[in-house]
Design a protein around this motif. Structure first.
Motif, PDB file in Angstrom:
ATOM      1  N   ARG A  23      -7.402  -5.397 -14.775  1.00  0.00           N
ATOM      2  CA  ARG A  23      -6.868  -5.265 -13.410  1.00  0.00           C
ATOM      3  C   ARG A  23      -7.792  -4.370 -12.605  1.00  0.00           C
ATOM      4  NH1 ARG A  23      -2.745  -5.751  -9.625  1.00  0.00           N
ATOM      5  NH2 ARG A  23      -1.332  -4.012  -9.172  1.00  0.00           N
ATOM      6  N   GLN A  24      -8.298  -4.880 -11.491  1.00  0.00           N
ATOM      7  CA  GLN A  24      -9.269  -4.142 -10.695  1.00  0.00           C
ATOM      8  C   GLN A  24      -8.712  -3.678  -9.363  1.00  0.00           C
ATOM      9  OE1 GLN A  24     -12.261  -7.120 -10.290  1.00  0.00           O
ATOM     10  NE2 GLN A  24     -13.148  -6.758 -12.305  1.00  0.00           N
TER      11      GLN A  24
ATOM     12  N   HIS B 164      -4.785  -2.860   0.529  1.00  0.00           N
ATOM     13  CA  HIS B 164      -6.060  -2.688   1.214  1.00  0.00           C
ATOM     14  C   HIS B 164      -6.920  -3.949   1.196  1.00  0.00           C
ATOM     15  CE1 HIS B 164      -5.023   1.502   1.292  1.00  0.00           C
ATOM     16  NE2 HIS B 164      -6.089   1.739   2.032  1.00  0.00           N
ATOM     17  N   THR B 165      -7.853  -3.972   2.129  1.00  0.00           N
ATOM     18  CA  THR B 165      -8.834  -5.032   2.158  1.00  0.00           C
ATOM     19  C   THR B 165     -10.052  -4.581   1.362  1.00  0.00           C
ATOM     20  OG1 THR B 165      -8.047  -5.812   4.283  1.00  0.00           O
ATOM     21  CG2 THR B 165     -10.261  -6.460   3.650  1.00  0.00           C
TER      22      THR B 165
ATOM     23  N   THR C 299     -11.397   2.450  -1.404  1.00  0.00           N
ATOM     24  CA  THR C 299     -10.308   3.128  -2.109  1.00  0.00           C
ATOM     25  C   THR C 299     -10.800   3.858  -3.354  1.00  0.00           C
ATOM     26  OG1 THR C 299      -9.815   1.011  -3.157  1.00  0.00           O
ATOM     27  CG2 THR C 299      -8.465   1.625  -1.280  1.00  0.00           C
TER      28      THR C 299
ATOM     29  N   ASN D  14      -7.792  -3.797  10.413  1.00  0.00           N
ATOM     30  CA  ASN D  14      -8.029  -3.831   8.985  1.00  0.00           C
ATOM     31  C   ASN D  14      -8.743  -2.614   8.450  1.00  0.00           C
ATOM     32  OD1 ASN D  14      -7.722  -5.310   6.774  1.00  0.00           O
ATOM     33  ND2 ASN D  14      -9.249  -6.846   7.272  1.00  0.00           N
TER      34      ASN D  14
ATOM     35  N   PRO E 288       6.569  -2.061  -3.679  1.00  0.00           N
ATOM     36  CA  PRO E 288       6.472  -0.687  -4.189  1.00  0.00           C
ATOM     37  C   PRO E 288       7.611  -0.314  -5.149  1.00  0.00           C
ATOM     38  CG  PRO E 288       6.005  -0.754  -1.834  1.00  0.00           C
ATOM     39  CD  PRO E 288       6.522  -2.105  -2.212  1.00  0.00           C
TER      40      PRO E 288
ATOM     41  N   ARG F  88      -4.452   3.994 -19.171  1.00  0.00           N
ATOM     42  CA  ARG F  88      -3.079   3.541 -19.022  1.00  0.00           C
ATOM     43  C   ARG F  88      -2.053   4.611 -19.367  1.00  0.00           C
ATOM     44  NH1 ARG F  88      -0.840  -2.258 -20.697  1.00  0.00           N
ATOM     45  NH2 ARG F  88       1.076  -2.048 -19.491  1.00  0.00           N
TER      46      ARG F  88
ATOM     47  N   HIS G  70     -15.385  -0.172  -9.442  1.00  0.00           N
ATOM     48  CA  HIS G  70     -15.944  -0.910  -8.325  1.00  0.00           C
ATOM     49  C   HIS G  70     -16.283  -0.020  -7.130  1.00  0.00           C
ATOM     50  CE1 HIS G  70     -14.824  -4.431 -10.547  1.00  0.00           C
ATOM     51  NE2 HIS G  70     -15.409  -5.179  -9.647  1.00  0.00           N
TER      52      HIS G  70
ATOM     53  N   TYR H 289       2.292   7.919  -7.834  1.00  0.00           N
ATOM     54  CA  TYR H 289       1.806   6.630  -8.322  1.00  0.00           C
ATOM     55  C   TYR H 289       1.718   5.635  -7.165  1.00  0.00           C
ATOM     56  CZ  TYR H 289       1.214   2.753 -11.582  1.00  0.00           C
ATOM     57  OH  TYR H 289       0.710   1.675 -12.285  1.00  0.00           O
ATOM     58  N   GLU H 290       2.720   5.654  -6.323  1.00  0.00           N
ATOM     59  CA  GLU H 290       2.721   4.748  -5.161  1.00  0.00           C
ATOM     60  C   GLU H 290       1.512   4.960  -4.262  1.00  0.00           C
ATOM     61  OE1 GLU H 290       6.052   4.292  -2.592  1.00  0.00           O
ATOM     62  OE2 GLU H 290       7.430   4.104  -4.288  1.00  0.00           O
TER      63      GLU H 290
ATOM     64  N   GLU I  69       3.926  -3.407 -13.902  1.00  0.00           N
ATOM     65  CA  GLU I  69       2.614  -3.100 -14.486  1.00  0.00           C
ATOM     66  C   GLU I  69       2.737  -2.626 -15.930  1.00  0.00           C
ATOM     67  OE1 GLU I  69      -0.198  -1.969 -10.661  1.00  0.00           O
ATOM     68  OE2 GLU I  69       0.873  -0.363 -11.658  1.00  0.00           O
ATOM     69  N   MET I  70       3.848  -1.958 -16.215  1.00  0.00           N
ATOM     70  CA  MET I  70       4.026  -1.456 -17.585  1.00  0.00           C
ATOM     71  C   MET I  70       4.202  -2.583 -18.591  1.00  0.00           C
ATOM     72  SD  MET I  70       6.257   1.994 -16.968  1.00  0.00           S
ATOM     73  CE  MET I  70       6.648   2.146 -18.707  1.00  0.00           C
ATOM     74  N   MET I  71       4.569  -3.759 -18.105  1.00  0.00           N
ATOM     75  CA  MET I  71       4.764  -4.896 -19.008  1.00  0.00           C
ATOM     76  C   MET I  71       3.458  -5.613 -19.357  1.00  0.00           C
ATOM     77  SD  MET I  71       8.114  -6.579 -17.281  1.00  0.00           S
ATOM     78  CE  MET I  71       9.436  -5.527 -16.658  1.00  0.00           C
ATOM     79  N   ILE I  72       2.393  -5.300 -18.609  1.00  0.00           N
ATOM     80  CA  ILE I  72       1.132  -6.013 -18.847  1.00  0.00           C
ATOM     81  C   ILE I  72       0.541  -5.567 -20.189  1.00  0.00           C
ATOM     82  CG2 ILE I  72      -1.207  -6.391 -17.970  1.00  0.00           C
ATOM     83  CD1 ILE I  72      -0.159  -5.677 -15.180  1.00  0.00           C
TER      84      ILE I  72
ATOM     85  N   TYR J 135      -4.371  -5.429 -18.767  1.00  0.00           N
ATOM     86  CA  TYR J 135      -4.279  -4.252 -17.900  1.00  0.00           C
ATOM     87  C   TYR J 135      -5.677  -3.703 -17.607  1.00  0.00           C
ATOM     88  CZ  TYR J 135      -2.298   0.047 -16.002  1.00  0.00           C
ATOM     89  OH  TYR J 135      -1.932   1.070 -15.162  1.00  0.00           O
TER      90      TYR J 135
ATOM     91  N   ARG K  29       6.559  -2.375  -8.557  1.00  0.00           N
ATOM     92  CA  ARG K  29       5.173  -2.451  -9.018  1.00  0.00           C
ATOM     93  C   ARG K  29       4.975  -1.787 -10.377  1.00  0.00           C
ATOM     94  NH1 ARG K  29      -0.060   0.583  -6.251  1.00  0.00           N
ATOM     95  NH2 ARG K  29      -1.414   0.276  -8.052  1.00  0.00           N
ATOM     96  N   ARG K  30       5.450  -0.555 -10.454  1.00  0.00           N
ATOM     97  CA  ARG K  30       5.130   0.224 -11.633  1.00  0.00           C
ATOM     98  C   ARG K  30       5.751  -0.351 -12.907  1.00  0.00           C
ATOM     99  NH1 ARG K  30       4.982   6.651 -11.996  1.00  0.00           N
ATOM    100  NH2 ARG K  30       3.842   6.674 -13.964  1.00  0.00           N
TER     101      ARG K  30
ATOM    102  N   SER L  67      -8.905   2.563  -8.498  1.00  0.00           N
ATOM    103  CA  SER L  67      -8.841   2.450  -9.946  1.00  0.00           C
ATOM    104  C   SER L  67      -9.671   3.507 -10.665  1.00  0.00           C
ATOM    105  CB  SER L  67      -9.308   1.055 -10.357  1.00  0.00           C
ATOM    106  OG  SER L  67     -10.592   0.789  -9.839  1.00  0.00           O
TER     107      SER L  67
END
Lengths: 255, 255, 255, 255
Positions: free
Chosen positions: B137-138, B93-94, D97, A66, B119, D123, D93, D134-135, B126-129, B134, B122-123, D140
């Protein structure tokens, strides 16, 4: 119980053993096959020798599978003698100070097993540790305690004798205090030049221990890293395996 | 994949479900039986409602079996509506921000499953949020993204419609972008008064989902907490389960 | 050195003291004003009493200013008797087991200060701990050692005597072993019903200790939580402050 | 705000800069002198080049002063081009990452500063990132976002132009969205061969940036590592500093 590996030979990147094999140590952190528990997720550690007089140490409380730092370090650190360990706690806390390997001066030590009924004997065994090594004790595990006892009992002068005396002292104290669980002790030591692995138990169930010699290196492991099963040799119960810097190998009875 | 549980009913200490059952959530963190992976050690989280307007949240990157804080909190926190989740990462990630449950205002959300070929989509998802969600989102998980989509698509106004619309939007985007892996979506939502659980997949393998009603509570779980197997009912594939505050239960098709 | 606070009185949310005051404990973790070091970032802890027979405990190795879990817990947990502590290590490792408060049965203990030349006296002081409390020792700090000594020396039977005896034993051992640094000991104890705070030093520089009584509660702190400076009273050097459950206050000399 | 250092020259152990100087980076993590906040305790990171095609990375959420792994790694890792960074969060945070340096292929990037009113522009700036970068976005922060923009705007082809375009794009978006806080941008980039440092602000207060050249190396830092104050030169506001592999130095205006 835990899983570990030790490497001695021509320098390689640590990932070569920690990540790449089909049944790598990180794979074993999730799916150990010859251990009582398949999951070894209570922290992990790396110890490695390089040009510095004392070994490097990286220990972390996250599971090994991890940790992006582990992946990067194993990709970038190259060593001709290193240890790696994934931990399954037998009761003590998950903290970096309880993660293996432990180090003292030029020595590294790691362990798979346990002192049976540890709370019964912990204190009296700790009282036997010499002041200089007692000060260096940072955690609360039986494993670190065993290492402190070996240092106290002359590891620097005569390793084989120190191992034998430590086993005697632990087993005697367990007997005196009425411990009923066994002492299981499969461990690995190095002074930066050679490697000494121990497979011992007070009953007839010492944890597994294997080794494999190739032209330019020897690997000692809790369980094989791949399925070439005939290339791995088991260390006999209650024996120690010595691997010298020139890869000479010898085995002798622990007691 | 992950494991989770949700409780609604007379207030109980969280440990009653998180630790005490034979196949408790913490036990499932090591030995899940109905999941693709038995180990759920990539963090965990608790969310609970009390007299405060928003839920409490405790999320940690250590394995759940390994955290003395979790043990103490579950012993001391009592709630009549709570969520608990143990995580097995599907790639991200953790970090605490990637651990479930996620919260927004009075809402809690947790998820087991994944957006196939994340992947790829995703993008654009996310654009729809909506901006307001948005900003909140953290982390970087597909799970949090789904939650943001549900909020965007009217969760506060019409939860059932928001769930349906979210599924449609995700599956449509996967189709448009050529995702070949399925969408697996077994999740749980609450506004602090009722619980809504979803069992859905774009193929015929939605992750498991069970519930049990007793006099004074309802439990919804990824897999049963004990071996009284006839007391647990499976939610039908592609259905949602609603549990009202008075423990009235209804089930309806997701689409 | 560290900063801490203790509250006894009508139940309040922990954030009321931990986050809200102008010079809250979390603010003190970054900017302590009456300590040798302004930064107290080597872990923190909460201990609180509720309806359970033993106190709740939340200890973490991150800085207190940095932990969203702490913010949520302090917002949701309400208690009529609680401790909070931010740590600045005086040498021992940063692990949860080294974070305050420490607990044993119904007792909580936290500390600001240090045993001078701790490595000199650690071992002989540890040998005085009774087996039952030695087993409970999880970390390696002088603070936890002091707590174990108090338990050994009769904390449950006669707290004032146990405190006095502990100070004598520590100072005597320091003298015998030739410690030249002072013993600084500003600490707080509770059995869940009353609070006992100690301000002591073997030299003339005991760390600061203040208290304030209002109608429905008493607060004891390392340094004031706000600038209403005349509302806070300093505890006299080498004195203990007792706050009973009915908020009766008494002060007496430690020795 | 944060503190960072960059080294290029003959290989040295990382501790030589990270720990040993009187005002080393680890010392700056507790007591920065030219920053808005003295404490930089919200994580840290190392990035270093060796014989591998991509740089090594070690990032951790603990304070740098607090991490025995950092001490051991800095003692054992030797490099001729490395970055080190201690973080003071400006809102996002504390997760690995979100810790610097960030890496992509052979590039490393780290930053001290912030995009004013980040939530306003986050955004729309993220929407400008090319899919491939982006990937790779894992966290954040505004810092990682800036790095993604530079990659998008041609970092590999023409670094100076990519920097200038990134500044223009960020400042334009801030203007369009009505941001009133300034853009502060003191950052460092490397491709493994040379180092490029930027000192820029949209107002007249760019964070501090210094460099020192010796026979066999150049150091670029947020603030001097020692009190030989006349040996350190400030980079002019709104200028970039280029240090080639042969230690040739040039400075030019950012815009």
């Amino acid at each position: 119980m835990c899983r570990w590996l030790s490497y001695i030979g021509d320098p390689v990147y640590l990932e070569k053993l920690v990540f790449e094999p089909r049944h790598s140590l990180v794979e074993q952190s999730l799916h150990a096959e010859q251990a009582k528990t398949p999951t070894n997720g209570d922290g992990f550690g790396l110890g490695w020798y390089d040009e510095r007089p004392t070994p490097g140490l990286y220990r972390e409380i996250l599971p090994a599978w991890n940790d992006p730092n582990l992946r990067s370090l194993a990709h970038h650190i190259r060593s001709g003698l290193f240890f790696a360990h994934v931990r399954a706690s037998t009761g003590t806390h998950t903290s970096r100070t309880n993660c293996h390997p432990f180090s003292n001066g030029q020595y590294l030590f790691m362990h798979n097993g346990q002192i049976g009924d540890y709370p019964l004997v912990r204190r009296s065994l700790e009282m036997m540790i010499e002041d200089e090594f007692y000060e260096g004790r940072q955690g609360s595990t039986d494993s670190e305690l065993i290492f402190c006892l070996m240092l106290t009992l002359g590891l620097q002068q005569d390793p084989h004798r120190a191992i034998r005396r430590t086993i005697e002292v632990v087993e005697n104290e367990m007997k005196v205090r009425g411990a009923t669980s066994p002492f299981r002790f499969t461990a690995c030591l190095s002074n930066g030049k050679s490697v000494c692995a121990i497979r011992h138990a007070s009953d007839d169930k010492p944890p597994s221990l294997y080794w494999r010699k190739r032209d330019d290196h020897v690997i000692v492991v809790s369980e094989p890293l791949d399925t070439e099963s005939d290339s791995w040799k088991a260390v006999a119960p209650n024996h120690t395996l010595h691997v010298e810097g020139d890869l000479t190998i010898s085995e002798e009875a622990t007691l």
